[in-house]
Write a protein that holds these residues in place. Sequence first.
Motif, short mmCIF file in Angstrom:
data_model
loop_
_atom_site.label_atom_id
_atom_site.label_comp_id
_atom_site.label_asym_id
_atom_site.label_seq_id
_atom_site.Cartn_x
_atom_site.Cartn_y
_atom_site.Cartn_z
N LEU A 1 21.27 -34.40 -73.13
CA LEU A 1 21.51 -33.01 -73.54
C LEU A 1 22.86 -32.57 -73.00
O LEU A 1 23.22 -32.91 -71.86
CB LEU A 1 20.42 -32.09 -72.96
CG LEU A 1 19.08 -32.00 -73.67
CD1 LEU A 1 18.15 -31.08 -72.89
CD2 LEU A 1 19.24 -31.52 -75.09
N ASP A 2 23.61 -31.79 -73.80
CA ASP A 2 24.84 -31.16 -73.32
C ASP A 2 24.54 -29.68 -73.08
O ASP A 2 23.97 -29.01 -73.96
CB ASP A 2 25.97 -31.32 -74.34
CG ASP A 2 26.59 -32.70 -74.30
OD1 ASP A 2 26.34 -33.43 -73.32
OD2 ASP A 2 27.30 -33.07 -75.27
N ILE A 3 24.91 -29.20 -71.88
CA ILE A 3 24.63 -27.82 -71.49
C ILE A 3 25.91 -27.15 -71.02
O ILE A 3 26.62 -27.70 -70.16
CB ILE A 3 23.57 -27.78 -70.36
CG1 ILE A 3 22.27 -28.46 -70.81
CG2 ILE A 3 23.31 -26.34 -69.91
CD1 ILE A 3 21.27 -28.66 -69.68
N THR A 4 26.22 -25.99 -71.57
CA THR A 4 27.36 -25.21 -71.09
C THR A 4 26.83 -23.99 -70.34
O THR A 4 25.61 -23.72 -70.31
CB THR A 4 28.25 -24.73 -72.25
OG1 THR A 4 27.48 -23.86 -73.11
CG2 THR A 4 28.78 -25.90 -73.06
N SER A 5 27.77 -23.24 -69.72
CA SER A 5 27.39 -22.04 -68.97
C SER A 5 28.52 -21.01 -69.04
O SER A 5 29.70 -21.39 -69.00
CB SER A 5 27.09 -22.38 -67.51
OG SER A 5 26.94 -21.21 -66.74
N PRO A 6 28.18 -19.71 -69.14
CA PRO A 6 29.23 -18.68 -69.13
C PRO A 6 29.97 -18.63 -67.80
O PRO A 6 31.07 -18.08 -67.72
CB PRO A 6 28.45 -17.39 -69.39
CG PRO A 6 27.04 -17.69 -69.02
CD PRO A 6 26.84 -19.14 -69.31
N ARG A 7 29.43 -19.25 -66.77
CA ARG A 7 30.10 -19.25 -65.46
C ARG A 7 31.03 -20.45 -65.29
O ARG A 7 31.69 -20.59 -64.26
CB ARG A 7 29.06 -19.20 -64.34
CG ARG A 7 28.27 -17.90 -64.34
CD ARG A 7 27.44 -17.71 -63.10
NE ARG A 7 26.29 -18.60 -63.03
CZ ARG A 7 25.24 -18.38 -62.22
NH1 ARG A 7 25.22 -17.31 -61.42
NH2 ARG A 7 24.24 -19.22 -62.21
N GLY A 8 31.08 -21.32 -66.28
CA GLY A 8 32.01 -22.45 -66.26
C GLY A 8 31.83 -23.34 -65.04
O GLY A 8 30.72 -23.76 -64.67
N THR A 9 32.95 -23.64 -64.37
CA THR A 9 32.93 -24.57 -63.23
C THR A 9 32.31 -23.97 -61.97
O THR A 9 32.19 -24.66 -60.96
CB THR A 9 34.35 -25.03 -62.91
OG1 THR A 9 35.18 -23.89 -62.66
CG2 THR A 9 34.94 -25.84 -64.05
N ASN A 10 31.93 -22.69 -62.04
CA ASN A 10 31.21 -22.09 -60.90
C ASN A 10 29.70 -22.31 -60.99
O ASN A 10 28.98 -21.92 -60.08
CB ASN A 10 31.50 -20.58 -60.85
CG ASN A 10 32.93 -20.28 -60.48
OD1 ASN A 10 33.51 -20.96 -59.62
ND2 ASN A 10 33.53 -19.28 -61.12
N GLU A 11 29.26 -22.93 -62.07
CA GLU A 11 27.83 -23.17 -62.24
C GLU A 11 27.39 -24.36 -61.39
O GLU A 11 27.91 -25.48 -61.54
CB GLU A 11 27.50 -23.44 -63.71
CG GLU A 11 26.02 -23.49 -64.01
CD GLU A 11 25.33 -22.13 -63.85
OE1 GLU A 11 24.29 -22.10 -63.16
OE2 GLU A 11 25.84 -21.13 -64.40
N VAL A 12 26.44 -24.10 -60.47
CA VAL A 12 25.94 -25.16 -59.58
C VAL A 12 24.93 -26.01 -60.33
O VAL A 12 24.05 -25.49 -61.04
CB VAL A 12 25.29 -24.55 -58.32
CG1 VAL A 12 24.79 -25.66 -57.39
CG2 VAL A 12 26.27 -23.65 -57.59
N ILE A 13 25.00 -27.33 -60.13
CA ILE A 13 24.08 -28.27 -60.77
C ILE A 13 23.07 -28.75 -59.72
O ILE A 13 23.45 -29.18 -58.62
CB ILE A 13 24.83 -29.48 -61.36
CG1 ILE A 13 25.90 -29.00 -62.34
CG2 ILE A 13 23.85 -30.43 -62.03
CD1 ILE A 13 25.39 -28.12 -63.47
N TYR A 14 21.79 -28.69 -60.09
CA TYR A 14 20.70 -29.07 -59.20
C TYR A 14 19.89 -30.22 -59.79
O TYR A 14 19.90 -30.44 -61.02
CB TYR A 14 19.75 -27.89 -58.98
CG TYR A 14 20.38 -26.66 -58.37
CD1 TYR A 14 20.50 -26.52 -56.99
CD2 TYR A 14 20.86 -25.63 -59.19
CE1 TYR A 14 21.06 -25.37 -56.43
CE2 TYR A 14 21.43 -24.48 -58.63
CZ TYR A 14 21.53 -24.36 -57.26
OH TYR A 14 22.10 -23.23 -56.71
N PRO A 15 19.12 -30.94 -58.96
CA PRO A 15 18.20 -31.95 -59.49
C PRO A 15 17.12 -31.27 -60.34
O PRO A 15 16.70 -30.16 -60.05
CB PRO A 15 17.58 -32.58 -58.23
CG PRO A 15 18.52 -32.23 -57.12
CD PRO A 15 19.11 -30.91 -57.48
N ILE A 16 16.68 -31.96 -61.37
CA ILE A 16 15.63 -31.40 -62.23
C ILE A 16 14.23 -31.63 -61.66
O ILE A 16 13.25 -31.10 -62.18
CB ILE A 16 15.72 -31.98 -63.66
CG1 ILE A 16 15.64 -33.50 -63.62
CG2 ILE A 16 17.01 -31.51 -64.34
CD1 ILE A 16 15.61 -34.15 -64.99
N ALA A 17 14.14 -32.39 -60.56
CA ALA A 17 12.85 -32.62 -59.88
C ALA A 17 13.15 -33.21 -58.50
O ALA A 17 14.27 -33.63 -58.22
CB ALA A 17 11.97 -33.57 -60.69
#
Length: 267
Positions: free
Chosen positions: A134-150
């Motif tokens: 899946l490709d996911i974007t965010s309005p916060r751009g590079t400030n969006e923190v990525i977390y484990p999905i589990a």
Amino acid sequence: MSKTDIYIMRGKSVILSVVGILLVSSGMYINTLPDNSYDYAINYENVNIKDMATANVKYKKEVEKTGIGEVIENYNKMKNAEIPQEVVLPVIEENKIEEKEETKETKKEDTKKWYLPCEMGVISGGVTYSHFALDITSPRGTNEVIYPIARGKISSIYTDYAGALIVTVNHNIDGKYYTSQYVHLSRYADNIYVGKEVGPNDPLGYMGTTGYSTGVHLHIALVDCNMYNDGSCYDLGSFFNYGRRRLTEGFYGLQSVMNVPPVWTNR
């Protein structure tokens, strides 16, 4: 015969008469004794040698009359016998388990297995045979923190040949293994390393556009295998091949284990 001799003879007669009477009386008394062939023996529950009068009689039974030697022997045995002491068993209290108050948050934590990889997201690309992610974007751009999905353990941190920053995490969910892959990160989170156990709230990095990318987004793949540890998923090449095969069998990555909305503002 003088008067003295007469007195002596009378005295002897009287003495003999008295002795005879005593003997006859004794014989009659002996004949009147009952001929009991049994007597009583007392068994003591507690024996106080200093004061036998304080002994408590437990019971008595008839026993055959014995000689004086056997009576002494039995008494000595009784005197030297060990008197059992009263045994007091310890009182065992029931184990008390402290019950913790169950809140909505703990119930949610116990039942929820899978999480979205970021707080704010928009699906910009779906899973295909040539793009198993899946490709996911965010309005916060590079400030969006990525977390484990589990919950899981970081299995690799690396940069691919095109320069994309990548993290992979292995998961064991109810005995079944999965591997998730997070690609195009702008930078890694602090204090991450291979082998670290992570939860759904432990940052892995930040959304980015490193490597072959047309914009800031997260490329996230999920395959139901244990990457680097089993034959079907032992390296990156087999990881992608296995993912494409699973797609033909109906496994669509993250969308197969949880509901992924097209747009969200919280995880």
